[in-house]
Design a protein around this motif. Structure first.
Motif, mmCIF file in Angstrom:
data_model
loop_
_atom_site.group_PDB
_atom_site.id
_atom_site.type_symbol
_atom_site.label_atom_id
_atom_site.label_comp_id
_atom_site.label_asym_id
_atom_site.label_seq_id
_atom_site.Cartn_x
_atom_site.Cartn_y
_atom_site.Cartn_z
ATOM 1 N N GLY A 153 -91.997 115.156 52.653
ATOM 2 C CA GLY A 153 -91.726 115.720 51.810
ATOM 3 C C GLY A 153 -91.720 114.651 49.998
ATOM 4 O O GLY A 153 -90.803 114.170 49.306
ATOM 5 N N THR A 195 -90.177 108.235 43.556
ATOM 6 C CA THR A 195 -88.846 108.599 44.237
ATOM 7 C C THR A 195 -89.019 109.200 44.793
ATOM 8 O O THR A 195 -88.629 111.201 43.862
ATOM 9 N N ILE A 221 -88.264 112.450 47.393
ATOM 10 C CA ILE A 221 -86.706 112.533 47.917
ATOM 11 C C ILE A 221 -86.670 112.547 49.271
ATOM 12 O O ILE A 221 -85.983 112.245 49.738
ATOM 13 N N GLU A 222 -87.916 112.284 49.823
ATOM 14 C CA GLU A 222 -87.915 111.821 51.542
ATOM 15 C C GLU A 222 -88.299 110.256 51.063
ATOM 16 O O GLU A 222 -89.407 110.111 51.259
ATOM 17 N N PRO A 223 -87.093 109.877 52.462
ATOM 18 C CA PRO A 223 -87.245 109.032 51.827
ATOM 19 C C PRO A 223 -88.449 107.976 52.753
ATOM 20 O O PRO A 223 -88.633 108.622 53.759
#
Ligand code: FES
Ligand code: FES
Lengths: 167, 797
Positions: free
Chosen positions: B253, B200, B202-204
């Motif tokens: 990210g 996870t 936070i940037e996909p």
């Protein structure tokens, strides 16, 4: 297609959009204002947080058509671009000084959510900050320096002489 | 600790505010998903809703009729485009079983999320819509979801083209393990489970690929930690000549290992750009990523430790089941075997046996996740030591101290055969106990136990070390890893006296631009502000091994230092020439060369840069250039260590756990930027604590991911996370000139056992000897109930 008029960071914008277009996609894909990020599809992460008519909202939970006639403020409108660092918002400065970001992906949302939090509560405690940012996820910082940054910015925004915060 | 930013000629060791921040806090970012290229098309994948099935037919014709759809392909349509399957670079044994892993499956799907077709459209909404019109027929096959069932006789196969669900068995035995156990005065045996996690970031994930334009090269932007590795591997997978592929990792990210891979979508977009001659873009939705981006951990550990009468350790036996998921991704099989060097941790012992079985299941592939193999091992040994201390009736610190390597014993070759260069476990522990008020909290615990308080206090200890700074190339070779562990840097001195530092590391939040500027500024005597650091683009930083395994500073920072030293060696020659002095007679300080004893006879690095650029007058035996390259291969791993202490309040009536205090004293040797280091530890702690208390990827018996979105997979927020009290002790590394050790993963590695040891400690009087992770109210409650029914292992067995 439906026409929307939305004032974004002080500039009025007007486009024909699909009724299902999310506000965050309006900002990013239609306007090319990519300062606001998308981190999930379940409105959990808060990366997309903006202010709509002065209220902090997750822009992935709003349709562009629902924002018709609204004023939207994003992280991109916070700083005066010609002023450089001197034009930064106190929250931007505090996130920088307190190392409240690492990869920076959550940061636009964190800053906008924090802005809403401080506007509602100018002198938040550590717990109030933690609870107030519950809807914004950060995977990098462990949150401690974000909390510090918000405390420090809140102090500056209250006009307190800049205090050394220890949380 | 508060930020300081006073200008100084000495940069290393002080907090410099990050150069990276300005664009990130103002929204002027460069994420892959921000890219809009002329004519760009959008890609969406059709993914299997079944964990295991034969694909009997895939029909894209209805999708092709949808508005905006430009192309759609099945796995069979694309099968000829792959020169090879997606790579696994770590064949841990010569007979390792590795399924062929095509980016788009052709006739069998092996986990929920395995791709079966791809749609390309003019907008991302159109692409997503058209996915619904691809008709796929599946013939369900039995799903293999549990590792023990997978290797039981008669188990169905996770991949029907293989004859087994076992990928490999990897074994390493050091010392006389049978003797160690035969003559033991006491043996403690436990089974621990490291649950499956979803990284996870936070940037996909997102990928953009554009076909050749003015240069005969494809350009790929990807949310990757490893642009250099990706370039090579994609060239091999897609049959594109390596020189015709440029990979850019723009702002990325976060990664935490999940972007240390060569993914199906990366290969697919390269092939689509080649087929369609148009730029293409794909960005995962979070829920899609939960299926299609590698998971971490998922290991069952059977451990036994044997003691002498005096409580010294004789030997340790480790047997692991490690869930690979459905395919072997880039380093999937290598992750658990790192445990072979880490289960012994900071302890001396005469024998260690380590056996790891890699098992296939019909689940998302696992791979590196922050710590990669070392958190699992550290969890196992630190839990086991606590259990042994309880059985032996001694204080957990006493048992640790009796067995750990003393500071005067460094350098120390461990039973696993690696040499720990330096450390001081006594100092870190003493500082942690003091900061924690260990004795005070123990006294309170005694009172709370005596009064029968329903909320019990637990104290958890984790004295950890880890091996990072991946890695000495010869060691990687001996472990069958497909590449070396060197890192590259170059320095370009510009005519104006400024400098560009080019690094082969690829940061995604770690602050390399700032830290490398600090190193280079001190080494070159060029002001911090006058240094630019470039990275993450194979056309600019042509050579590198990228960022993972807490390697960037200890290998990449080291390379920057060496490259700077080479610049200064050349500059010294030029200075001697210009000042008409002998090189040995020159002093170099703060960017100025001066003649010893005649400080007025001097020149600066800036003047020399200009002089070399003009090239009117320079030594005959050199080229007119100060630029340098350095490729360094580390001589050893890096061994940060520390002592973490956690106090938990456990409500015995509800099972609820609250962290009351968390103290982390880390020894990472010398520090370049204290603020960045603190941030790394904070973030690491958060992820390790999250494993202990909240996170778990759950599959049902049919192989459906029950925690398939951020709604169901609990990533903690600021409201959940405790405050951390940090301090450091400083035992410099002796294996790199900066004296630094890795810090990126230390917090994660240390914190999980500290928290669980604290939870178990709180419940020990109730007979609880283990709690399954995450220690949710229900898992804690179950452990309490099981203990009162006479079963004390928390449900692991
Ligand atoms: S993108 Fe809006 S909450 Fe995650
Ligand atoms: S700084 Fe990376 S997610 Fe918050």
């Amino acid at each position: 297609m439906t026409k929307v008029e939305i004032t974004v960071d002080g500039t009025s914008t007007e486009h024909e959009v699909e009724p299902r277009l999310l506000l965050v996609h309006y900002l990013r894909d239609v306007l090319g204002r990519t300062g606001t990020n998308v981190g999930c599809d379940t409105s959990n992460c808060g990366a997309c947080t903006i202010h709509m008519d002065g209220q902090s909202v997750k822009s992935c939970t709003v349709l562009a058509v629902q924002a018709d006639g609204s004023t939207v403020d994003t992280v991109e409108g916070l700083a005066d671009p010609v002023e450089g660092e001197a034009g930064w918002h106190p929250l931007q400065r505090a996130f920088h000084e307190e190392h409240g970001l690492q990869c920076g992906y959550c940061t636009p949302g964190m800053i906008m959510a924090s802005k809403g939090l401080i506007e509602d509560n100018p002198n938040p405690s550590e717990k109030e900050i933690r609870d107030g940012l519950e809807g914004n996820l950060c995977r990098c910082t462990g949150y401690q320096n974000i909390v510090k940054a918000v405390q420090s910015a809140a102090a500056e925004m209250r006009g307190d002489t800049k205090v050394e915060v220890e949380v | 600790m508060t930020a300081i930013d006073t200008p100084s000629t000495k940069n290393v060791g002080i907090t410099r505010l990050r150069k990276e921040d300005a664009h990130l806090i103002t929204g002027q970012t460069n994420w892959t998903d921000n890219l809009q290229l002329t004519g760009m098309l959008h890609v969406a994948l059709v993914r299997s809703p079944m964990a295991h099935a034969k694909v009997t037919s895939v029909d894209v014709s209805a999708a092709l009729d949808q508005p905006g759809v430009v192309a759609a392909f099945t796995g069979a349509d694309l099968a000829d485009n792959w020169a090879a399957g997606l790579p696994c670079a770590w064949p841990v044994t010569p007979d390792m079983v590795s399924p062929t892993h095509l980016p788009i499956a052709t006739d069998e799907v092996r986990y929920v999320g395995d791709a079966v077709a791809v749609v390309v459209a003019q907008s991302k909404y159109q692409a997503a819509d058209a996915v619904e019109f691809v008709e796929v027929e599946y013939e369900p096959l039995p799903a293999v979801v549990n590792m023990e069932a997978a290797i039981a006789d008669g188990s169905p196969l996770a991949d029907t083209t293989l004859e087994t669900n076992k990928s490999f068995t990897w074994q390493k035995i050091d010392g006389e393990i049978d003797d160690a156990f035969d003559g033991a005065a006491h043996i403690t045996t436990r089974r621990f489970v490291n649950q499956r996690l979803i990284p996870t970031a936070i940037e996909p994930r997102s990928v953009v690929c554009s076909p050749p334009r003015e240069h005969a090269e494809y350009t790929m932007w990807s949310t990757t930690q490893v642009p250099h590795i990706l370039r090579l591997m994609l060239a091999l997978t897609c049959g594109v000549p390596e020189q015709e592929l440029r990979v850019i990792a723009p702002d990325v990210g976060g990664g935490f290992g999940s972007k240390l891979n060569v993914y199906a979508e990366e290969a697919l977009l390269l092939v689509l750009a080649r087929k369609l001659r148009k730029p293409v873009k794909w960005t995962e939705t979070r829920s899609e990523g939960y299926q299609a981006t590698c998971h971490g951990r998922d290991q069952v550990q059977d451990l036994s430790i044997a003691f002498n009468e005096d409580h010294t350790i004789r030997g340790l036996k480790v047997e692991l089941l490690a869930d690979m998921g459905a395919y072997l991704q880039l380093v999937t099989p290598g992750v658990p075997i790192l445990g072979a060097f880490m289960f012994n941790s900071i302890y001396k012992m005469d024998a260690l046996s380590f056996t790891c079985h890699g098992i296939f299941t019909n689940k998302t592939p696992t791979d590196a996740y922050r710590g990669a193999g070392r958190p699992e091992a550290t969890y196992g040994i630190e839990r086991l030591i606590d259990e042994a201390a309880n059985e032996l009736g001694v204080e957990p610190f006493e048992l640790r101290e009796k067995n750990w390597i003393k500071h005067e014993e460094f350098p120390y070759t461990t039973i696993a055969g690696i040499e720990y260069d330096s450390g001081n476990y006594e100092a870190a522990t003493a500082r942690a106990k003091e900061l924690f008020d260990y004795d005070g909290l123990r006294a309170e615990q005694v009172e709370r136990r005596a009064s029968g308080d329903p909320v019990q206090l637990g104290i958890g200890i984790s004295t950890f070390t880890e091996m990072c700074g991946l890695a000495p190339s010869r060691v990687l070779g001996s472990l069958s890893y497909g590449a070396g562990g060197w890192e590259h840097a170059s320095v370009r001195m510009l005519p104006s006296g400024k400098a560009e530092v080019v690094t082969g590391t690829s940061p995604h939040g770690q602050g390399h631009v700032t830290s490398w500027s600090q190193i280079a500024s001190d080494a070159l005597g060029v002001p911090y502000e006058d240094i630019e650091v470039r990275h993450g683009d194979t056309a600019i930083a042509h050579k590198g091994m990228d960022t993972y395994g807490s390697r960037s500073l200890v290998v990449g920072g080291y390379a920057v230092q060496v490259a700077c030293d080479k610049v200064i060696a050349k500059a010294r020659k030029v200075a001697a020439h210009l000042l008409e002095a002998a090189e040995d007679d020159l002093e170099f300080d703060g960017g100025t060369f001066s003649v010893k004893g005649s400080p007025d006879v001097s020149t600066t690095i800036q003047d020399i840069s200009l002089a070399v650029f003009a090239a009117h007058d320079y030594p005959e035996d050199m080229e007119p250039s100060l630029d340098s390259d350095a490729t360094v291969d580390p001589e050893n791993f890096s061994y940060p260590h520390g002592t973490h202490l956690c106090a938990t309040e456990v409500d015995t009536e509800t099972g609820e756990v609250t962290i009351r205090k968390y103290v982390a004293v880390d020894d990472i040797g010398k520090v370049i930027n204290p603020q960045i280091v603190e941030g790394q530890i904070h973030g690491g702690l958060a992820q390790g604590i999250a494993q202990a208390l909240w996170e778990e990827a759950v599959y049902d018996e049919q192989g459906n991911l029950k925690t398939g979105s951020l709604l169901d997979y609990y990533v903690p927020s600021a409201a959940d996370m405790p405050h951390f009290d940090l301090d450091r002790t400083e035992t410099p590394a002796t294996t790199n000139p900066l004296g630094v050790k890795g810090v990126g993963e230390a917090g994660t590695i240390a914190s999980t056992p500290a928290v669980i040891n604290a939870v178990v400690d709180a419940l020990r009087p109730m007979g609880v000897n283990d709690v399954l992770m995450p220690a949710s109210p229900s898992n804690v409650w179950n452990a309490i109930q099981a203990a009162s029914a006479g079963n004390t292992d928390g449900g692991a067995a």
